[in-house]
Scaffold this active site. Structure first.
Site, PDB file in Angstrom:
ATOM      1  N   ASN A  65      -9.972  -0.162   0.492  1.00 30.17           N
ATOM      2  CA  ASN A  65      -8.509  -0.081   0.403  1.00 30.17           C
ATOM      3  C   ASN A  65      -8.054  -0.623  -0.957  1.00 30.17           C
ATOM      4  OD1 ASN A  65      -5.753  -0.415   0.648  1.00 30.17           O
ATOM      5  ND2 ASN A  65      -5.833  -1.352   2.683  1.00 30.17           N
ATOM      6  N   CYS A  87       0.821  -1.222   0.000  1.00 33.31           N
ATOM      7  CA  CYS A  87       0.000   0.000   0.000  1.00 33.31           C
ATOM      8  C   CYS A  87       0.850   1.266   0.000  1.00 33.31           C
ATOM      9  CB  CYS A  87      -0.939   0.014   1.197  1.00 33.31           C
ATOM     10  SG  CYS A  87      -2.009  -1.417   1.271  1.00 33.31           S
ATOM     11  N   HIS A  92      -3.393   7.236   3.073  1.00 28.73           N
ATOM     12  CA  HIS A  92      -3.783   5.941   2.505  1.00 28.73           C
ATOM     13  C   HIS A  92      -5.195   5.604   3.002  1.00 28.73           C
ATOM     14  CE1 HIS A  92      -3.921   1.892   1.275  1.00 28.73           C
ATOM     15  NE2 HIS A  92      -3.670   1.359   2.451  1.00 28.73           N
TER      16      HIS A  92
HETATM   17  C1  LIG Z   1      -9.859  -5.363  10.406  1.00 30.21           C
HETATM   18  C2  LIG Z   1     -10.369  -4.336  11.371  1.00 30.21           C
HETATM   19  C3  LIG Z   1     -11.397  -3.444  10.685  1.00 30.21           C
HETATM   20  C4  LIG Z   1     -11.061  -5.049  12.542  1.00 30.21           C
HETATM   21  O1  LIG Z   1     -11.503  -4.082  13.445  1.00 30.21           O
HETATM   22  P1  LIG Z   1     -11.250  -4.313  14.996  1.00 30.21           P
HETATM   23  O2  LIG Z   1     -11.880  -3.195  15.723  1.00 30.21           O
HETATM   24  O3  LIG Z   1      -9.777  -4.514  15.184  1.00 30.21           O
HETATM   25  O4  LIG Z   1     -12.081  -5.589  15.242  1.00 30.21           O
HETATM   26  P2  LIG Z   1     -11.637  -6.907  16.038  1.00 30.21           P
HETATM   27  O5  LIG Z   1     -10.402  -7.495  15.461  1.00 30.21           O
HETATM   28  O6  LIG Z   1     -11.631  -6.548  17.468  1.00 30.21           O
HETATM   29  O7  LIG Z   1     -12.839  -7.837  15.732  1.00 30.21           O
HETATM   30  C5  LIG Z   1     -13.993  -7.769  16.508  1.00 30.21           C
HETATM   31  C6  LIG Z   1     -14.906  -8.888  16.151  1.00 30.21           C
HETATM   32  O8  LIG Z   1     -15.493  -8.626  14.876  1.00 30.21           O
HETATM   33  C7  LIG Z   1     -15.403  -9.808  14.084  1.00 30.21           C
HETATM   34  N1  LIG Z   1     -15.326  -9.430  12.690  1.00 30.21           N
HETATM   35  C8  LIG Z   1     -14.245  -9.304  11.913  1.00 30.21           C
HETATM   36  N2  LIG Z   1     -14.620  -8.967  10.673  1.00 30.21           N
HETATM   37  C9  LIG Z   1     -15.960  -8.869  10.673  1.00 30.21           C
HETATM   38  C10 LIG Z   1     -16.900  -8.541   9.691  1.00 30.21           C
HETATM   39  N3  LIG Z   1     -16.558  -8.232   8.427  1.00 30.21           N
HETATM   40  N4  LIG Z   1     -18.212  -8.519  10.049  1.00 30.21           N
HETATM   41  C11 LIG Z   1     -18.594  -8.808  11.306  1.00 30.21           C
HETATM   42  N5  LIG Z   1     -17.734  -9.143  12.275  1.00 30.21           N
HETATM   43  C12 LIG Z   1     -16.421  -9.153  11.960  1.00 30.21           C
HETATM   44  C13 LIG Z   1     -14.158 -10.502  14.567  1.00 30.21           C
HETATM   45  O9  LIG Z   1     -14.229 -11.877  14.246  1.00 30.21           O
HETATM   46  C14 LIG Z   1     -14.227 -10.252  16.049  1.00 30.21           C
HETATM   47  O10 LIG Z   1     -15.102 -11.182  16.593  1.00 30.21           O
HETATM   48  P3  LIG Z   1     -14.741 -11.914  18.006  1.00 30.21           P
HETATM   49  O11 LIG Z   1     -14.585 -10.795  19.005  1.00 30.21           O
HETATM   50  O12 LIG Z   1     -15.927 -12.783  18.225  1.00 30.21           O
HETATM   51  O13 LIG Z   1     -13.469 -12.658  17.742  1.00 30.21           O
HETATM   52  C15 LIG Z   1      -9.233  -3.474  11.925  1.00 30.21           C
HETATM   53  O14 LIG Z   1      -8.415  -4.245  12.767  1.00 30.21           O
HETATM   54  C16 LIG Z   1      -8.395  -2.855  10.843  1.00 30.21           C
HETATM   55  O15 LIG Z   1      -8.840  -2.035  10.095  1.00 30.21           O
HETATM   56  N6  LIG Z   1      -7.104  -3.206  10.792  1.00 30.21           N
HETATM   57  C17 LIG Z   1      -6.199  -2.656   9.835  1.00 30.21           C
HETATM   58  C18 LIG Z   1      -6.533  -3.189   8.468  1.00 30.21           C
HETATM   59  C19 LIG Z   1      -5.814  -2.475   7.387  1.00 30.21           C
HETATM   60  O16 LIG Z   1      -5.986  -1.316   7.210  1.00 30.21           O
HETATM   61  N7  LIG Z   1      -4.993  -3.215   6.642  1.00 30.21           N
HETATM   62  C20 LIG Z   1      -4.320  -2.732   5.534  1.00 30.21           C
HETATM   63  C21 LIG Z   1      -3.219  -1.839   5.937  1.00 30.21           C
HETATM   64  S1  LIG Z   1      -2.467  -1.215   4.521  1.00 30.21           S
END
Ligand SMILES: CC(C)(COP(=O)(O)OP(=O)(O)OC[C@H]1O[C@@H](n2cnc3c(N)ncnc32)[C@H](O)[C@@H]1OP(=O)(O)O)[C@@H](O)C(=O)NCCC(=O)NCCS
Length: 314
Positions: free
Chosen positions: A271, A101, A241
């Site tokens: 993204n 990215c 980004h």
């Molecule tokens: C992926 C992301 C959105 C998850 O958000 P978060 O607040 O960290 O959420 P969590 O990891 O605490 O997940 C919470 C719960 O939601 C669930 N969950 C994950 N994806 C889900 C979805 N699409 N729909 C519903 N529930 C979802 C998880 O399984 C978890 O459930 P659990 O508590 O029963 O295990 C976040 O971590 C993120 O944006 N990370 C960076 C990603 C990114 O930008 N990557 C590219 C970088 S270039």
């Protein structure tokens, strides 16, 4: 951008998720998906031709094509070579750049070096992705986040000192396994077993990636501003980004960016990795978010981990 729109409502039918979860956790409402016969090189070539038309640059003038991508059409030849053929830039050298990215800012910095060393006059920098080809559509943790698209910019030498004032890049290879596609390279070539184990799809540790993104984007932006002796209040438009609205807001808060300085379009595209800031830059120009002479700050973060920031005088 590819024509096909994939909404959160459609994703609700693919995996156990909801529009409400995706919207509150990421800010994304929809993303674009390339057609089956539309490849990264097609998106890249379209963006390149648009940039060349905007800039009044002919195919004959292009000296170098850099394509930043993690979804090349093939392992080789490079997507940049495929683009060279598609746009008819017969004189141009061409190579791909892999910084996930962060690829567009890495590309701007590399392109700028060729211009400053007077090796080339006209460098085409493209960020292009067909991420839908490596997204695991059964994994709700990742499939809701990504989309396809491309953006391009042309770098040329100019007598007056405007343009790219600085670009800084960084990397931390110790965190590589947190965001990767494990299969398909020399470490794990494609086999029936690697396909069965879904090793050719993108994998991510969301929480760790989130934390690292906020820290690295903040530090990269501070470094770019420091190099130019600028305060954030002097920047007209900040284009981060477009990965997650919460990441953007956390970085914006730390940098003390005002809401009117920030450009966000991720609700429509998700993204798009290396294409993300290139697309956002184009849309910010079209929306009249800045005028000639204004200062713009680009900030990126991606797999590797990699990061970077750039200050542009428009
Ligand atoms: C992926 C992301 C959105 C998850 O958000 P978060 O607040 O960290 O959420 P969590 O990891 O605490 O997940 C919470 C719960 O939601 C669930 N969950 C994950 N994806 C889900 C979805 N699409 N729909 C519903 N529930 C979802 C998880 O399984 C978890 O459930 P659990 O508590 O029963 O295990 C976040 O971590 C993120 O944006 N990370 C960076 C990603 C990114 O930008 N990557 C590219 C970088 S270039």
């Amino acid at each position: 951008m590819p024509a096909r729109i994939l909404t959160n409502a459609e994703l609700e039918k693919l995996v156990e998720t909801s529009d409400a979860w995706i919207t509150t956790r990421t800010g994304i409402k929809e993303r674009r998906i390339a057609a089956e016969d539309e490849f990264t090189s097609d998106l890249a070539a379209k963006a390149a031709l648009k940039a060349m038309a905007n800039g009044g640059v002919t195919a004959e003038q292009v000296d170098l094509i850099i394509v930043a991508t993690v979804t090349p059409d093939m392992l080789f030849p490079s997507t940049a070579c495929l683009v060279q053929e598609k746009i008819g830039a017969r004189r141009a050298a061409a190579f791909d750049l892999e910084a996930a990215c962060s690829g567009f800012i890495y590309g701007l910095e590399v392109g700028q070096q060729f211009i400053m060393s007077r090796t080339y006059d006209t460098v085409l920098v493209i960020g292009a992705e067909k991420l839908s080809s490596i997204v695991d559509w059964t994994d709700r943790n990742t499939c809701v986040l990504f989309g396809d698209g491309a953006g391009a910019a042309i770098l040329q030498s100019r007598a007056k000192a405007h343009g790219l004032l600085t670009a800084c890049m960084g990397a931390d290879g110790s965190k590589g396994s947190l965001l990767c596609v494990p299969g398909g390279g020399s470490r794990c070539p494609a086999t029936a077993d690697s396909v069965a184990r879904r090793l050719h799809y993108l994998r991510m540790e969301g929480k760790e990636t989130f934390k690292n993104a906020v820290q690295a984007m903040y530090a990269a932006a501070r470094e770019a501003l420091r190099r130019c002796a600028l305060d954030i209040s002097q920047i007209t438009c900040v284009i981060p980004h477009q990965a997650n609205r919460r990441i953007i807001e956390a970085v914006g808060e730390r940098l003390e960016v005002k809401p009117e300085q920030l450009f966000v379009n991720l609700e429509r595209y998700g993204n798009t990795s290396a294409a993300s800031v290139a697309i956002a830059l184009d849309e910010a120009v079209a929306a009249g978010r800045f005028k000639r002479g204004d200062l713009i700050l680009l900030i990126v973060f991606g797999a590797g981990f990699t990061w970077g920031a750039a200050v542009i005088e428009w």
